[in-house]
Design an enzyme around this catalytic site. Structure first.
Site, mmCIF file in Angstrom:
data_model
loop_
_atom_site.group_PDB
_atom_site.id
_atom_site.type_symbol
_atom_site.label_atom_id
_atom_site.label_comp_id
_atom_site.label_asym_id
_atom_site.label_seq_id
_atom_site.Cartn_x
_atom_site.Cartn_y
_atom_site.Cartn_z
ATOM 1 N N CYS A 100 -67.539 88.169 64.142
ATOM 2 C CA CYS A 100 -67.086 89.067 65.215
ATOM 3 C C CYS A 100 -66.659 88.314 66.471
ATOM 4 O O CYS A 100 -66.136 88.923 67.406
ATOM 5 C CB CYS A 100 -68.176 90.083 65.561
ATOM 6 S SG CYS A 100 -69.624 89.391 66.384
ATOM 7 N N SER A 160 -64.173 55.776 74.513
ATOM 8 C CA SER A 160 -63.692 56.375 73.264
ATOM 9 C C SER A 160 -62.941 55.338 72.453
ATOM 10 O O SER A 160 -62.153 54.569 73.009
ATOM 11 C CB SER A 160 -62.757 57.557 73.553
ATOM 12 O OG SER A 160 -62.183 58.036 72.341
ATOM 13 N N SER A 161 -63.194 55.334 71.150
ATOM 14 C CA SER A 161 -62.447 54.432 70.276
ATOM 15 C C SER A 161 -61.110 55.055 69.896
ATOM 16 O O SER A 161 -60.281 54.411 69.255
ATOM 17 C CB SER A 161 -63.253 54.140 69.014
ATOM 18 O OG SER A 161 -63.527 55.347 68.325
ATOM 19 N N HIS A 185 -63.453 69.403 72.970
ATOM 20 C CA HIS A 185 -64.076 69.756 71.692
ATOM 21 C C HIS A 185 -65.159 70.822 71.827
ATOM 22 O O HIS A 185 -65.957 71.011 70.924
ATOM 23 C CB HIS A 185 -64.647 68.501 71.017
ATOM 24 C CG HIS A 185 -63.584 67.537 70.602
ATOM 25 N ND1 HIS A 185 -63.825 66.214 70.325
ATOM 26 C CD2 HIS A 185 -62.246 67.709 70.420
ATOM 27 C CE1 HIS A 185 -62.688 65.616 69.999
ATOM 28 N NE2 HIS A 185 -61.723 66.498 70.059
ATOM 29 N N VAL A 224 -69.455 66.971 73.976
ATOM 30 C CA VAL A 224 -69.796 68.397 73.949
ATOM 31 C C VAL A 224 -71.122 68.660 74.660
ATOM 32 O O VAL A 224 -71.745 69.689 74.470
ATOM 33 C CB VAL A 224 -69.855 68.906 72.482
ATOM 34 C CG1 VAL A 224 -68.467 68.861 71.850
ATOM 35 C CG2 VAL A 224 -70.842 68.092 71.639
#
Ligand code: ZN
Length: 279
Positions: A136, A224-225, A125, A109
């Site tokens: 709102c 990444s796992s 993500h 991110v």
């Protein structure tokens, strides 16, 4: 699943794998950003290193959780904004320029792929630099919100953070004195525009990524796992479609048994050489 042979042999296999495919879909995770000083939350065995991230329900319903989240996020922001793209991000940008990397779908991110020059990026993500109102729906910039928080907390000691790994540890008294932000328009709760645990990836974003995978001829997982299902499901989809899968990750991943190539190396180190060979 371990790997056989020397590093050089594995690097050569990765080079050849990358050279062989014309439209690669890459799924990237925390391991791409650790060299930029952004902490990974999981260790090599896929276990939580520290506390797990905040759950959306607690964030929405418990004042103390909301206040603690924003106190830590506010204090940790300068560290995040000072992070710069590393060799992994640069390799993906270079690979895209070379024409055979079709899409990067990232679980990160931090926006570092885009800052390195990648264009076809899906932030699966979300992004920390955007804030959304839970009432709102207004979206605002995080840097503007940081200024608003500072104005509302003129005497608050953000430096009370003792975070060797960046996951701001502030003691309870300091957190209690923090005034968390609220939407300027409607007064409701604010959240970084990222997918919290307990939330789903927005449907439209997921479909965009899935369509990109549908046009790809191979899947590379990097850093990444695959413990989070929103990432792992792309590996399953690729497998069902018969796409070749390669994984570059230090430590085991949930997709190791589905991959034809597994490279147990730092992403930047492994990719820089392999991409340089095709560029
Ligand atoms: Zn609002």
């Amino acid at each position: 699943m371990g790997f056989m042979g020397s590093f050089d042999a594995v690097d050569d296999r990765l080079r050849r794998w990358i050279a062989r495919h014309r439209r690669v879909f890459a799924l990237t995770g925390a391991g791409c950003s650790t060299a930029s000083g952004i902490p990974d939350y999981r260790d090599d065995r896929g276990e939580w290193k520290r506390r797990p991230p905040v759950m959306i329900l607690a964030f929405r319903t418990q004042d103390a959780v909301y206040r603690r989240y924003w106190a830590r996020a506010y204090a940790g922001w300068p560290r995040l904004t000072s992070a710069a793209p590393n060799a992994a991000h640069r390799a993906f940008a270079q690979w895209e320029s070379a024409g055979t990397l079709h899409h990067v779908v990232t679980q990160n991110v931090d926006g570092l792929h885009q800052r390195a020059g990648s264009r076809a990026v899906v932030d699966l993500h979300g992004r920390l630099d955007v804030v959304v109102c839970l009432g709102c729906g207004a979206r605002t910039s995080r840097s503007a919100l940081q200024d608003a928080i500072a104005a509302a907390n003129p005497d608050w000691r953000a430096e009370a953070v003792t975070a060797p790994d960046g996951d701001a540890d502030i003691d309870a008294r300091v957190i209690e004195s923090f005034v968390p932000p609220r939407c300027e328009a409607c007064g409701d709760l604010l959240k970084p525009d990222v997918v919290f645990f307990g939330e789903n990836v927005p449907t439209e974003r997921y479909e965009h990524a899935r369509e990109a995978l549908g046009r790809a001829d191979a899947l590379l997982v990097a850093g990444s796992s695959l413990m989070v299902y929103s990432g792992f499901r792309f590996v399953r989809l690729a497998r069902e479609a018969g796409l070749p899968i390669a994984i570059v990750n230090r430590g085991r991943t949930r997709g190791d048994d589905l991959a034809e190539l597994k490279v147990e190396r730092d992403v930047g180190t492994a990719l820089a050489g392999a991409v340089a060979a095709i560029a």
